[in-house]
Design a protein around this motif. Sequence first.
Motif, PDB file in Angstrom:
ATOM      1  N   SER A 244     -43.831  13.007 -18.724  1.00  0.00           N
ATOM      2  CA  SER A 244     -44.928  12.032 -18.641  1.00  0.00           C
ATOM      3  C   SER A 244     -44.371  10.633 -18.806  1.00  0.00           C
ATOM      4  CB  SER A 244     -45.993  12.291 -19.720  1.00  0.00           C
ATOM      5  OG  SER A 244     -45.517  11.918 -20.998  1.00  0.00           O
ATOM      6  N   CYS A 249     -47.888  11.977 -14.994  1.00  0.00           N
ATOM      7  CA  CYS A 249     -47.820  13.059 -15.975  1.00  0.00           C
ATOM      8  C   CYS A 249     -47.706  14.382 -15.232  1.00  0.00           C
ATOM      9  CB  CYS A 249     -49.065  13.057 -16.868  1.00  0.00           C
ATOM     10  SG  CYS A 249     -49.086  14.349 -18.117  1.00  0.00           S
ATOM     11  N   ASN A 278     -48.231  14.177 -22.347  1.00  0.00           N
ATOM     12  CA  ASN A 278     -48.227  15.430 -21.592  1.00  0.00           C
ATOM     13  C   ASN A 278     -49.200  16.412 -22.223  1.00  0.00           C
ATOM     14  OD1 ASN A 278     -47.132  18.376 -21.202  1.00  0.00           O
ATOM     15  ND2 ASN A 278     -46.259  17.189 -19.519  1.00  0.00           N
TER      16      ASN A 278
END
Length: 558
Positions: A244, A249, A278
């Motif tokens: 991310s 992400c 994330n």
Amino acid sequence: MSSEPSTTGSSPRTSRPGTQKSSGQMTKKGERAAKEKPGAVLPPVGEEEPKNPEEYQCSGVLETDFAELCTRSGYTDFPKVVTRPRPHPTFVPSASMSEKPALDDQRLSGSCSLNSLESKYVFFRPTIQVELEQEDNKLVKEIYIRGWKVEERILGIFSKCLPSLSQLQAINLWKVGLTDTTLTTFVALLPLCSSTLRKVSLEGNPLPEQSYHKFMALDTIVHLSLRNNNINDQGAKLLGQALSTLHSCNRTLVSLNLGFNHIGDEGAGYIAEGLRLNRSLLWLSLAHNRIQDKGALKLAEVLRPFQLTHTEVVERRRLLLKGTQERMRSPSSSRHGDTKMDRERNQMMGPSSIALVDKMDKMQTMKTPKGLGKKKDKSGEVVKKEEKSGSGQSPIQGPPKKEDTTKAGKGKVTIPEQKPTKGKGPKTGSKEKRSILLDSEQLFAEATEVVNPLLEPVEHRDGKVFMPGNKVLLHLNLLRNNITEVGLEAFLTAVRYQVQFSKPKSASKGPVGLLWLSLAKNCFDPQCPAYLRIQELMLPRDPIKTKIREEEAMPAST
């Protein structure tokens, strides 16, 4: 004796002109014959071979297709496709049979033929081992390639035969000598494979540029194993950025194995940065690396409430305003909504909501002004209704306060991000996100519906914005690193927070946060109080150990 050489020597001289004349007279005929029969004049055996694999239609049987494509490409000696041997059950010979194998071993040891030597080294010959879906069919489920170099030409053959495998689920490569160039080629052929392909394992294959992060750019790979690749802090930086960043992400990767590498404190910090935003990774292994207390503190920090940076706060405001403006531009987007709540939400979205978002972020620790709630009674009623129905989808703070009405306004802005999922209202979508499913395939399908983590409800303390932390990660393995009691205390604080957070949750929604944490074989005493306390807190959260204890308790109760 002197005349013989003259006659023999004159014959080739006289024949050359004759051949020249004949060739001169037959020039036109030769040109016409060359046009009529080009294959007889130019036999392009080597030039036609690369075209043959393009003409071949793969049948879906890897053993047949790979052998045929290798033959058409000019390979004379190529790896054979064989079924992967399965471990046999242990056999304990009886007393009556114990003497016979000993006599046979003595006879075999006396005669060692060439055939026996060849059969002994068959294991080391290059092969493509496959695991079939069922033993009676030829549908390949997994592919194992071990100990021989996979070149660009072989990858070209794979790009033709692998897409025809409709049940392919995993590709496992171990010490195959891939370079950064051939790795790019291999990553490019993975999207051509069947949609059932979910797992890729590349182990024992160090790369100079450490471009392993290219696997994570694919939206089909769910399980990725990169053990024993000499990945250092620079490679960990690329992997952390692939997990991310502020504007991107990864939403598909569920498990990542980085064991047996050279990741240190700096690399662990990069991985921790990737875990901040994330919300798909459930399983992470950093076992057998070089992580010390500094890296452990970074990893533990992500598991509890952490402060947003100035850049992240600015990006969060931008996303909130963008969502509000999109609702203003399309006021009829929820016309097909079946609930009254959707229609009331559209009525509330107006110029006052933009000012509300600005004031809420600027006055982070202040309560909502009373005058603001009295200006629009109708919008205040909508906020109260959403608190009862939709805004309670992520109650990660403590007891509700009066300023929760403004935070509910933030929750409403996140709803347009979830709206594109057809057939699901915001209420049902939030329930699915909060439920922890242990099945990786269901989690993979659910991860695609996760909104930007920056839009999650936050907490304001002392003029700073705090995010609740990553509670999606279920499994963290830090076995055999260099963590001391300093890093151990940081993990104890994170585990205490996650245990306290999951207590108010109902049993139907399942636990939230770490279920399994391995810190064994590090640089601390296994009997130290912090480590024993972590084990005590994690024991009831481990679903496997909980099931074992329940099974052991059932016979005792009966």
